[in-house]
Design a protein around this motif. Structure first.
Motif, PDB file in Angstrom:
ATOM      1  N   ASN A  74      47.933 -13.929  16.938  1.00 28.35           N
ATOM      2  CA  ASN A  74      48.384 -14.732  17.727  1.00 28.35           C
ATOM      3  C   ASN A  74      48.998 -13.898  18.868  1.00 28.35           C
ATOM      4  O   ASN A  74      49.750 -14.042  19.642  1.00 28.35           O
ATOM      5  N   GLY A  75      48.421 -12.516  18.966  1.00 28.06           N
ATOM      6  CA  GLY A  75      48.798 -11.798  19.954  1.00 28.06           C
ATOM      7  C   GLY A  75      47.747 -11.834  21.555  1.00 28.06           C
ATOM      8  O   GLY A  75      47.148 -12.132  21.866  1.00 28.06           O
ATOM      9  N   ALA A  76      48.709 -10.293  22.437  1.00 24.32           N
ATOM     10  CA  ALA A  76      47.604 -10.313  23.320  1.00 24.32           C
ATOM     11  C   ALA A  76      46.197  -9.764  23.210  1.00 24.32           C
ATOM     12  O   ALA A  76      45.355  -9.696  24.247  1.00 24.32           O
ATOM     13  N   ALA A  77      45.591  -9.454  22.140  1.00 22.31           N
ATOM     14  CA  ALA A  77      43.654  -9.304  21.943  1.00 22.31           C
ATOM     15  C   ALA A  77      43.367 -10.610  21.473  1.00 22.31           C
ATOM     16  O   ALA A  77      42.048 -10.720  21.086  1.00 22.31           O
ATOM     17  N   TYR A  78      44.071 -12.080  21.360  1.00 21.24           N
ATOM     18  CA  TYR A  78      43.209 -12.939  21.004  1.00 21.24           C
ATOM     19  C   TYR A  78      41.985 -13.835  20.758  1.00 21.24           C
ATOM     20  O   TYR A  78      41.221 -14.164  20.576  1.00 21.24           O
ATOM     21  N   ARG A  79      41.541 -12.817  22.238  1.00 18.21           N
ATOM     22  CA  ARG A  79      40.348 -13.313  23.177  1.00 18.21           C
ATOM     23  C   ARG A  79      39.568 -12.220  23.053  1.00 18.21           C
ATOM     24  O   ARG A  79      38.471 -12.032  22.431  1.00 18.21           O
ATOM     25  N   VAL A  80      39.696 -11.511  23.726  1.00 14.79           N
ATOM     26  CA  VAL A  80      39.109 -10.289  23.766  1.00 14.79           C
ATOM     27  C   VAL A  80      38.890  -9.459  22.469  1.00 14.79           C
ATOM     28  O   VAL A  80      37.370  -9.068  22.447  1.00 14.79           O
ATOM     29  N   ALA A  81      39.466  -9.010  21.828  1.00 13.43           N
ATOM     30  CA  ALA A  81      38.870  -8.801  20.568  1.00 13.43           C
ATOM     31  C   ALA A  81      38.067  -8.857  19.510  1.00 13.43           C
ATOM     32  O   ALA A  81      36.974  -8.536  19.225  1.00 13.43           O
ATOM     33  N   PRO A  82      37.655 -10.776  19.325  1.00 11.07           N
ATOM     34  CA  PRO A  82      36.824 -11.444  18.399  1.00 11.07           C
ATOM     35  C   PRO A  82      35.284 -11.429  19.409  1.00 11.07           C
ATOM     36  O   PRO A  82      34.501 -11.485  19.569  1.00 11.07           O
ATOM     37  N   ASP A  83      35.838 -10.864  20.968  1.00  3.21           N
ATOM     38  CA  ASP A  83      34.762 -10.840  22.156  1.00  3.21           C
ATOM     39  C   ASP A  83      34.040 -10.257  21.227  1.00  3.21           C
ATOM     40  O   ASP A  83      32.917 -10.030  22.082  1.00  3.21           O
TER      41      ASP A  83
END
Length: 447
Positions: A184-193
């Motif tokens: 629930n942190g800074a990579a919540y969009r970029v990592a799964p994308d």
């Protein structure tokens, strides 16, 4: 000279309590703006990233006010991983990069981390100079020279493309099922994308931040939920990041968890096999397991240890021209690609190893047997100094004598929290348990 505000990784503390107040953030911003403008390092601009903590809005605004008051132009990246700030600071010709994050700490903490114009974290000397400016105060810019601030909407996309550029040509994750926990942190969009764009079947966890749930029962410090998801979904591998995505743990297809030491062993061996591990040397900290040292020695490779903190690992790497280092906690520093620990980068490199070797995660994530290691933390009051207590010193001396020849002992203050960390390694787990227990009891009494 000891630092007054800066710890192991920036300035950190409980939000809305000194030193992590809005007023202090404004002073920090003004001091940093004055310091980096005075250094005459190109255009006067700063990039600011943050994680998903509720207090991030407050600190972002306060830092912006302080920076613009000295004439710095501010580029606001929004929620991005800490390594993205390291990458984008030189890429966007900024004089300084700032990350607002307390990393793996709970939501009620926050912190301010700095990157120089080269994308690397600041030296102790630079931090001392900034501290002096915080205390002394700095002059405001003339009215016509006040800086501007604007949002940058493509920061995470720039970072994502940089990550993918470090992978082999034609690399694909098609056919792999990957659990990714972004805490629930800074990579919540970029990592799964990024994983989805590379072809993986992605099972995302920790992607619904609400300002209060960062690192809460999820991410690299709480990987149990991701481990259960890997098993339940029949996934090939799990990737767990922390709140600012600069550290990682890997979960194999059986649900077994691998820490940073295992990843460092894997990456060192792979680099060495193709003659790409600079000087045949890996840099890690005093916390890394003795088993890692043995693993490297058996392959004719060397381990250099530093004090705890990925910035000290990077300083040693830069001083010696080395290209791989990290921490047991999951900071993996690969300076061929990045300037600081990068959990998502390390995860992608692990997936590349799986694809290139056609081996399951379980065959790659467990490179050596750990020497039994026990770590306990003791919280202490701000006014106490338990390590100076005679009883504590005696307990430490007795433990060192008992471990001599078959283990090691490490006692240190945390650089991010008011904790004394007591760690022992021994080929005999009962001995480690006994010596740690004795020291913890003495510290608790003194504290």
């Amino acid at each position: 000279m000891s630092r007054k505000y800066f710890g192991t990784d920036g300035i950190r503390g409980r939000s809305n309590a000194w030193p992590m107040t809005a007023d202090m953030a404004l002073r920090i911003g003004a001091a940093a703006g004055h310091y980096f403008r005075a250094a005459d390092r190109g255009v006067s601009r700063v990039v600011i990233g943050k994680d998903t903590r509720l207090s991030g809005y407050m600190f972002e605004n306060a830092l912006t006010a302080g920076l613009t008051s000295t004439g710095m132009n501010v580029l606001l990246l929004g929620p991005v991983p800490t390594p993205a700030v390291g990458v984008l600071t030189p890429s966007m010709r900024a004089d300084v990069g700032i990350m607002i994050s307390a990393s793996h700490n709970p939501h009620y903490d926050n912190g301010i981390k700095f990157f120089g114009p080269d994308g690397f974290k600041l030296s102790d000397e630079a931090e001392l100079e900034i501290e002096a400016l915080i205390d002394a105060g700095v002059p405001n810019a003339a009215s016509e020279d006040i800086g501007r601030a604007k949002r940058i909407d493509d920061g995470r996309f720039r970072y994502a493309e940089r990550l993918k550029a470090g992978l082999p040509a034609g690399f694909s994750l098609r056919g792999l099922k990957v659990v990714v926990d972004s805490a629930n942190g800074a990579a919540y969009r970029v990592a799964p994308d990024v994983l989805w764009e590379l072809g993986a079947d992605v099972i995302p966890l920790g992607t619904t931040p609400n300002g209060l749930n960062i690192n809460d029962g999820c991410g690299s410090t709480h990987p149990e939920a991701a481990a259960a998801a890997v098993v339940a979904h029949g996934a090939d591998v799990g990737i767990c990041l922390d709140g600012d995505a600069d550290r990682i743990v890997i979960i194999d297809e059986t649900g077994r968890i691998a820490d940073g030491d295992q990843l460092l062993a894997l990456f060192a061996a792979r680099l060495a096999a193709r003659g790409a591990l600079t000087q045949g040397t890996l840099v890690a900290t005093v916390m890394s397991n003795m088993g890692l040292e043995t693993f490297l020695s058996d392959r004719g490779l060397s381990l250099l240890r530093t004090r705890v903190g990925d910035r000290y690992v990077v300083e040693e790497m830069r001083a010696r021209g080395l290209n791989l280092g990290g921490e047991q906690s999951g900071h993996i520093v690969m300076t061929d690609y990045a300037t600081t620990g990068d959990g998502l980068l390390a995860g992608l490199q692990f997936l590349a190893a799986m694809a290139q070797t056609d081996k399951p995660a379980s065959a790659l994530a467990h490179q050596f047997d750990l020497v039994p290691q026990l770590l306990r933390n003791v919280r202490y009051g701000a006014e106490s100094a338990p390590l100076d207590d005679a009883t504590v010193k005696a307990a430490i001396a007795a433990a060192e004598a008992r471990l001599q020849g078959n283990g090691r002992l490490l006692i240190r203050k945390s650089g991010t929290e008011p904790l004394i960390r007591v760690m022992a390694e021994s080929v005999d787990p009962a001995v480690a348990e006994a010596v740690v227990g004795d020291i913890v009891a003495a510290v608790e009494q003194a504290a």
